[in-house]
Design a protein around this motif. Sequence first.
Motif, PDB file in Angstrom:
ATOM      1  N   GLN A   1      -6.879   3.412   4.757  1.00  0.00           N
ATOM      2  CA  GLN A   1      -5.845   4.380   4.355  1.00  0.00           C
ATOM      3  C   GLN A   1      -6.433   5.473   3.475  1.00  0.00           C
ATOM      4  N   ILE A   2      -7.528   5.153   2.759  1.00  0.00           N
ATOM      5  CA  ILE A   2      -8.030   6.165   1.812  1.00  0.00           C
ATOM      6  C   ILE A   2      -9.487   6.596   2.025  1.00  0.00           C
ATOM      7  N   MET A   3     -10.270   5.798   2.705  1.00  0.00           N
ATOM      8  CA  MET A   3     -11.675   6.203   2.893  1.00  0.00           C
ATOM      9  C   MET A   3     -11.737   7.366   3.884  1.00  0.00           C
TER      10      MET A   3
ATOM     11  N   SER B   1     -17.951  -3.067  13.713  1.00  0.00           N
ATOM     12  CA  SER B   1     -18.963  -2.577  12.776  1.00  0.00           C
ATOM     13  C   SER B   1     -20.346  -2.664  13.380  1.00  0.00           C
TER      14      SER B   1
ATOM     15  N   LEU C   1     -18.562  -5.471  -2.988  1.00  0.00           N
ATOM     16  CA  LEU C   1     -18.272  -4.855  -1.692  1.00  0.00           C
ATOM     17  C   LEU C   1     -18.306  -5.904  -0.577  1.00  0.00           C
TER      18      LEU C   1
ATOM     19  N   PRO D   1     -19.209   3.151  -6.139  1.00  0.00           N
ATOM     20  CA  PRO D   1     -17.910   2.769  -6.717  1.00  0.00           C
ATOM     21  C   PRO D   1     -17.772   1.261  -6.908  1.00  0.00           C
ATOM     22  N   MET D   2     -18.442   0.492  -6.069  1.00  0.00           N
ATOM     23  CA  MET D   2     -18.436  -0.975  -6.211  1.00  0.00           C
ATOM     24  C   MET D   2     -19.872  -1.459  -6.102  1.00  0.00           C
TER      25      MET D   2
ATOM     26  N   PHE E   1       1.285   4.903  -2.384  1.00  0.00           N
ATOM     27  CA  PHE E   1       1.360   6.304  -1.935  1.00  0.00           C
ATOM     28  C   PHE E   1       2.651   6.968  -2.416  1.00  0.00           C
TER      29      PHE E   1
ATOM     30  N   SER F   1       0.832  -1.196   0.000  1.00  0.00           N
ATOM     31  CA  SER F   1       0.000   0.000   0.000  1.00  0.00           C
ATOM     32  C   SER F   1       0.875   1.259   0.000  1.00  0.00           C
TER      33      SER F   1
ATOM     34  N   HIS G   1     -14.857   3.680  14.126  1.00  0.00           N
ATOM     35  CA  HIS G   1     -15.136   2.737  13.045  1.00  0.00           C
ATOM     36  C   HIS G   1     -14.579   3.276  11.727  1.00  0.00           C
ATOM     37  N   PHE G   2     -13.598   2.532  11.184  1.00  0.00           N
ATOM     38  CA  PHE G   2     -12.969   2.913   9.924  1.00  0.00           C
ATOM     39  C   PHE G   2     -13.614   2.126   8.780  1.00  0.00           C
ATOM     40  N   PHE G   3     -13.278   2.536   7.561  1.00  0.00           N
ATOM     41  CA  PHE G   3     -13.877   1.912   6.375  1.00  0.00           C
ATOM     42  C   PHE G   3     -12.785   1.395   5.460  1.00  0.00           C
ATOM     43  N   ASN G   4     -13.039   0.284   4.865  1.00  0.00           N
ATOM     44  CA  ASN G   4     -12.058  -0.432   4.057  1.00  0.00           C
ATOM     45  C   ASN G   4     -11.973   0.162   2.642  1.00  0.00           C
ATOM     46  N   PRO G   5     -10.820   0.558   2.160  1.00  0.00           N
ATOM     47  CA  PRO G   5      -9.503   0.567   2.808  1.00  0.00           C
ATOM     48  C   PRO G   5      -9.296   1.817   3.679  1.00  0.00           C
TER      49      PRO G   5
ATOM     50  N   SER H   1     -23.162   0.656   9.003  1.00  0.00           N
ATOM     51  CA  SER H   1     -23.355  -0.784   8.769  1.00  0.00           C
ATOM     52  C   SER H   1     -24.839  -1.105   8.599  1.00  0.00           C
TER      53      SER H   1
ATOM     54  N   LYS I   1       2.379   7.848  -6.068  1.00  0.00           N
ATOM     55  CA  LYS I   1       1.552   9.040  -6.302  1.00  0.00           C
ATOM     56  C   LYS I   1       2.141  10.289  -5.647  1.00  0.00           C
TER      57      LYS I   1
HETATM   58  N1  CAA Z   1      -3.614   1.596  -0.283  1.00  0.00           N
HETATM   59  C1  CAA Z   1      -3.300   2.697  -0.995  1.00  0.00           C
HETATM   60  N2  CAA Z   1      -4.009   3.128  -2.038  1.00  0.00           N
HETATM   61  C2  CAA Z   1      -5.069   2.389  -2.398  1.00  0.00           C
HETATM   62  C3  CAA Z   1      -5.464   1.219  -1.721  1.00  0.00           C
HETATM   63  C4  CAA Z   1      -4.678   0.837  -0.599  1.00  0.00           C
HETATM   64  N3  CAA Z   1      -4.972  -0.252   0.129  1.00  0.00           N
HETATM   65  N4  CAA Z   1      -6.562   0.703  -2.320  1.00  0.00           N
HETATM   66  C5  CAA Z   1      -6.860   1.527  -3.349  1.00  0.00           C
HETATM   67  N5  CAA Z   1      -5.960   2.542  -3.393  1.00  0.00           N
HETATM   68  C6  CAA Z   1      -5.918   3.634  -4.331  1.00  0.00           C
HETATM   69  C7  CAA Z   1      -5.411   3.202  -5.690  1.00  0.00           C
HETATM   70  O1  CAA Z   1      -4.014   3.314  -5.785  1.00  0.00           O
HETATM   71  C8  CAA Z   1      -6.085   4.195  -6.621  1.00  0.00           C
HETATM   72  O2  CAA Z   1      -5.408   5.421  -6.676  1.00  0.00           O
HETATM   73  P1  CAA Z   1      -5.453   6.352  -7.987  1.00  0.00           P
HETATM   74  O3  CAA Z   1      -6.905   6.541  -8.335  1.00  0.00           O
HETATM   75  O4  CAA Z   1      -4.812   7.623  -7.537  1.00  0.00           O
HETATM   76  O5  CAA Z   1      -4.686   5.581  -8.994  1.00  0.00           O
HETATM   77  C9  CAA Z   1      -7.392   4.487  -5.926  1.00  0.00           C
HETATM   78  O6  CAA Z   1      -7.235   4.107  -4.558  1.00  0.00           O
HETATM   79  C10 CAA Z   1      -8.472   3.690  -6.555  1.00  0.00           C
HETATM   80  O7  CAA Z   1      -8.111   2.315  -6.518  1.00  0.00           O
HETATM   81  P2  CAA Z   1      -8.237   1.285  -7.720  1.00  0.00           P
HETATM   82  O8  CAA Z   1      -7.942   2.005  -9.010  1.00  0.00           O
HETATM   83  O9  CAA Z   1      -7.434   0.081  -7.368  1.00  0.00           O
HETATM   84  O10 CAA Z   1      -9.697   0.776  -7.717  1.00  0.00           O
HETATM   85  P3  CAA Z   1     -11.032   1.575  -7.530  1.00  0.00           P
HETATM   86  O11 CAA Z   1     -11.039   2.801  -8.360  1.00  0.00           O
HETATM   87  O12 CAA Z   1     -12.098   0.576  -7.676  1.00  0.00           O
HETATM   88  O13 CAA Z   1     -11.007   2.035  -6.005  1.00  0.00           O
HETATM   89  C11 CAA Z   1     -11.797   1.602  -3.848  1.00  0.00           C
HETATM   90  C12 CAA Z   1     -10.904   1.121  -4.974  1.00  0.00           C
HETATM   91  C13 CAA Z   1     -11.232   2.880  -3.245  1.00  0.00           C
HETATM   92  C14 CAA Z   1     -11.779   0.512  -2.806  1.00  0.00           C
HETATM   93  C15 CAA Z   1     -13.219   1.910  -4.424  1.00  0.00           C
HETATM   94  O14 CAA Z   1     -13.642   0.845  -5.219  1.00  0.00           O
HETATM   95  C16 CAA Z   1     -14.227   2.164  -3.377  1.00  0.00           C
HETATM   96  O15 CAA Z   1     -14.324   3.274  -2.841  1.00  0.00           O
HETATM   97  N6  CAA Z   1     -15.032   1.121  -3.049  1.00  0.00           N
HETATM   98  C17 CAA Z   1     -16.002   1.184  -2.015  1.00  0.00           C
HETATM   99  C18 CAA Z   1     -15.325   0.913  -0.704  1.00  0.00           C
HETATM  100  C19 CAA Z   1     -16.287   0.942   0.434  1.00  0.00           C
HETATM  101  O16 CAA Z   1     -17.478   1.136   0.310  1.00  0.00           O
HETATM  102  N7  CAA Z   1     -15.728   0.702   1.635  1.00  0.00           N
HETATM  103  C20 CAA Z   1     -16.495   0.617   2.807  1.00  0.00           C
HETATM  104  C21 CAA Z   1     -16.829  -0.828   3.073  1.00  0.00           C
HETATM  105  S1  CAA Z   1     -17.791  -0.997   4.489  1.00  0.00           S
HETATM  106  C22 CAA Z   1     -16.639  -0.995   5.716  1.00  0.00           C
HETATM  107  O17 CAA Z   1     -15.459  -1.084   5.539  1.00  0.00           O
HETATM  108  C23 CAA Z   1     -17.172  -0.896   7.069  1.00  0.00           C
HETATM  109  C24 CAA Z   1     -17.535  -2.150   7.752  1.00  0.00           C
HETATM  110  O18 CAA Z   1     -17.523  -2.130   8.937  1.00  0.00           O
HETATM  111  C25 CAA Z   1     -17.948  -3.334   7.094  1.00  0.00           C
END
Ligand code: CAA
Length: 279
Positions: free
Chosen positions: A141-143, A114, A226, A220-221, A50, A46, A135-139, A185, A53
């Motif tokens: 690092q970026i959410m 969650s 998801l 997004p997904m 970063f 991961s 409570h954080f969201f997956n991933p 959730s 970028k």
């Molecule tokens: N570390 C660093 N950067 C990351 C990464 C990680 N683990 N995962 C993704 N990225 C970056 C990528 O490098 C990419 O960057 P650029 O656009 O600058 O190139 C950007 O994020 C997008 O990634 P991808 O191109 O690989 O794929 P994507 O466009 O489909 O994005 C995603 C991936 C950010 C996960 C996006 O699909 C998304 O937002 N999905 C929904 C996620 C979501 O809803 N999460 C919440 C789940 S619920 C939860 O977590 C709570 C619970 O308690 C259950």
Amino acid sequence: MKVAVIGAGTMGHGIAQLFAMNGYEVFLVDVNEEVVRTALQKIEKSLDKFVKKQMITGKESVLEKIKTSTNFNDAKDVDLVVEAASEKQEIKKKIFENLDQICKKETILASNTSSIPITKLGNFTKRPEKVIGLHFFNPPQIMKLVEVILGEKTSPETKNKVIEISENLGKTPVTVIDSPAFVTSRLIMIMINEAVQCLYEKIATKEDIDTAMKLGMNHPMGPLELADLVGLDIVLAIVNTMYEGFKDEKYKPSPLLVEKVEKGELGRKTGKGFYDYEK
Ligand code: CAA
């Protein structure tokens, strides 16, 4: 400020990385050495993204802020613990009882749960005023969101401190009163469970269900993608918490969700969920 993250799995490794990237000293603790090793590999991967970028200058300075351990005692001097262990109440009970004994009395004990009630987690300790949901969201690092959940006895000081820390991490916090599955959730899992039920009833293919939500609702997904990202065992645990908590049939888990979890098809982490993944 020193932080311990308990559990180095799907969420824990990302949370530890997030704290380290924002200048915090982190202990990443997991009872399983193999899980800790894999977590460090995922963090490196991961961090490479970063660096590529140019969002960080180098990964070494972040990595040196993360110390790993298989011993809970290493959490004794930290100011904040973020528990991100399995979504099982019995496991969290043991961890909170343990942390309450080990950590200094000022330490805030936060849970990344969650769905498990924060008031219950607080009552497993002698410091419920210092127990809170973070409570954080997956991933992580970026959410951008964190959900801050207040148990019945969480103090305003604990809430304010955790909000300040969330903002230092670059997140936007929303505050929620303890209730089954909180807000995020509760909303997302009812959608995922309903999507699984659509697939079970064979009214559309998995691809079409996901496409419908991606293109029709700008998600997004898709919900099944998801679910694979979150982990189907986690999805089932949360849906069950809502079903038991609200005693309402609308939260009953889809039989297909139960079947997938029984078969060990848990999503990305096992290489198979609704879709197949390279391990
Ligand atoms: N570390 C660093 N950067 C990351 C990464 C990680 N683990 N995962 C993704 N990225 C970056 C990528 O490098 C990419 O960057 P650029 O656009 O600058 O190139 C950007 O994020 C997008 O990634 P991808 O191109 O690989 O794929 P994507 O466009 O489909 O994005 C995603 C991936 C950010 C996960 C996006 O699909 C998304 O937002 N999905 C929904 C996620 C979501 O809803 N999460 C919440 C789940 S619920 C939860 O977590 C709570 C619970 O308690 C259950």
